[in-house]
Design an enzyme around this catalytic site. Sequence first.
Site, PDB file in Angstrom:
ATOM      1  N   CYS A  29       9.056 134.333  69.892  1.00 25.12           N
ATOM      2  CA  CYS A  29      10.461 134.720  69.847  1.00 25.12           C
ATOM      3  C   CYS A  29      11.122 134.118  68.611  1.00 25.12           C
ATOM      4  CB  CYS A  29      11.190 134.266  71.111  1.00 25.12           C
ATOM      5  SG  CYS A  29      11.283 132.466  71.287  1.00 25.12           S
ATOM      6  N   CYS A  32      10.678 130.469  67.947  1.00 24.10           N
ATOM      7  CA  CYS A  32       9.430 130.098  67.277  1.00 24.10           C
ATOM      8  C   CYS A  32       9.574 130.247  65.774  1.00 24.10           C
ATOM      9  CB  CYS A  32       8.282 130.983  67.771  1.00 24.10           C
ATOM     10  SG  CYS A  32       7.969 130.881  69.540  1.00 24.10           S
ATOM     11  N   ASP A 442      24.217 154.128  34.148  1.00 24.21           N
ATOM     12  CA  ASP A 442      23.914 154.176  32.723  1.00 24.21           C
ATOM     13  C   ASP A 442      23.686 155.640  32.343  1.00 24.21           C
ATOM     14  OD1 ASP A 442      22.960 153.324  30.108  1.00 24.21           O
ATOM     15  OD2 ASP A 442      20.974 153.838  30.864  1.00 24.21           O
TER      16      ASP A 442
END
Length: 753
Positions: A29, A32, A442
Amino acid sequence: MTRARTTTDGGGKQSGTEHVLLDVEGMRCAGCVAGVERALTGVSGVVQARVNLATRQASVEFDRDRASPEDLIGAVTGGGYSATMVADLQDAGTTLAERDRREAALWKRRLLVGVCLLLPLVGMTHLSGLSGATLSWWQFALATPLQVFVGWPYFAGAWQRLRHGSSNMDTLVALGTGVAYTAGLVQLVRLTAGTQVATPGHGAMYFVDAGMILTFITVGKYLETRAKGRVSRAIGRLLDLTAPEATVLRDTVHHRMPVRAVMVGETMLVRPGEKVPLDGRVISGHSTVDQSWLTGESLPVEKQTGDEILAGTINGQGSLTAEVTRPLGRTALARVIELVRHAQESKTDVGRLADRVVRWFVPGVLAVALLTLVAWGLWAGNWPVGLAAAVAVLVVACPCALGLATPTAVLVGSGRGAELGILIKEAHALETAGELTTVVLDKTGTVTAGRPSVTALYPVDGVMPEQLLAIAAAAERLSGHPLAEAVTAAAEVRGIDIPSADDLQIVPGQGVRAMCDGQTVWVGNERLLEDARIDLHDQADRLASLRAAGQTPLLVARGADCLGVVAVADPIAPHARGAVEQLAAMGLTVHLVTGDNHETARAVAAEVGIDHVRAEVLPEGKQAVVRRLQERGEVVAMVGDGINDAPALTAADVGIAIGSGSDVAVESADVVLTGNDLRAVAQTVALSRATLKTIRQNLGWAFLYNVLLIPMAAGVLVPVIGFRLPAAAAAAAMAASSVSVVTNSLLLRVRRL
């Protein structure tokens, strides 16, 4: 998998860092994840550690002079988990796929055993012929192997966390099912000893609850593991493009060998229909190559001597001999895979917030469960109900859903992007792109093709168009200027014989002068010809109209006479107008920024539908434009392809580089578009918005689930409507929460962008 790089500190001293990828076993989970990250960042010399629950891998950058991979593995092991180093990128994908299959098979076996034991366990409660003690003994015989075999991963994980002074999802499940099973044992002993009166089925219900909790949660783990396998398949699909072997010419003999054994500079043979094993430059042969995975081009591209071929592309009907230009780990395909992996390892800001919440989640749930038990036992005087409610609280809490909410969405989103030719370097870019308000484009190479071409020929009376172009090409062929290349290419495409010329003289800022057939030829702007005293009076209107249209006029003269005008322009990129329209439809303001002159910039902007134009802007000026927009509160994306775009790409909230552009632009950007289709910018924004929406849905569901169901499990509704969430229903709800989060993330794969 390690990757070394060198950086320079402020005093000019060189310091080296390495990147290592670890497979981590034992994570269940988000708690952890936080634990592993704390263990890794606690190692001296670690610069950054990112742990991903969905892939069960840790990506660590560290100073190789102060730490080693063994130190990192030791830190993870010391935190109660196990870790192994992934050797290389190919192994990373293979290991992940194999582990997904192995885990899915293991959880499937546990699930089948759980169901086979649970069905008779539940069925026995309805056998009225059995006494309370006899029923409890039979259910004990079924519940015990179920508890041991199916529950083993949870109990082992909880024990590991306890040994290291931490807690996670395993702690909650082990406590919940362990307490229920222990309560069943206590009742069994009391029934056998005769100290408790048996009521039909009541003495065995704790065994049933324990079995149902484990089985329902295991159903969720099995479905979650299968779903997570689908979530992380983007890397696998990219790795499938890699050819495992190459045919290499050594000592005039063709050898078949693994691609990792091929050296740069060696000669490889690509037969018809084969995947190109490594990046290379064609030495001989002619064929067409399908490179749609990289550029998105629907048609195969012709390849001949001097052309580049890329790893993972598919050769057509001809054979190609090519010189290897990049090793396995540095091919264009490897760079794509690395960018996707990097994005999947990184975290969004909202994900980091969830991590901070989860850190205190499990201890908070344990406190709520204890308070529930005490409240029912001491204040309500009903310890059995208090015990059942505490078990339900422990089981219903789901840090898994919180831990999976963000990484699964990022995994699927970045994988979907890779399939569309959108390479996202960092998860924060995926998050920020969904909040954009302004896009700065650009011009050259982004809105335009970036390759000037001849658009029209305007000869004077008595001069043929072919003659005008031939004379211009004769002089320009000696020059390396981009406009000169466009003129020469136009003559070659038309099959025009270009006369020879010599004695080239380049006049900076004006054009060229050369000798052709004994006469002086001029090609350039008005100033060049005016200095040569050539009359241009008749060309004034044409020159003005061409410049107003954004085209560059090249005047051509021979001797004392003007022969006409060659119009050259950088054509608008395909789909550029459509891309601008899509961005505007999404509510984004589009700006055009270029170093070109005002007339050309306005003409290009008008053609593609851009209202905001900044022309004659230097590279640092582009960065300043981005900064000014940000100061006004805009969230800005900069899209460019050249070296001069790099400062603006870095300054923008999201830098987007066209993949065919310079390496500097690609390295400076947060997102890389592998093709040249500007519509991918709108797709990037749409993908980001969809991913961000999914993350918020996942986290919203996970938080709402816990906010609503934990109080229900504790029994707060009993005084109101007499309802309390049973432990078995809590287990089913917990399993459903994790599966729902992963499934919602998987919907990104089919969502229309």
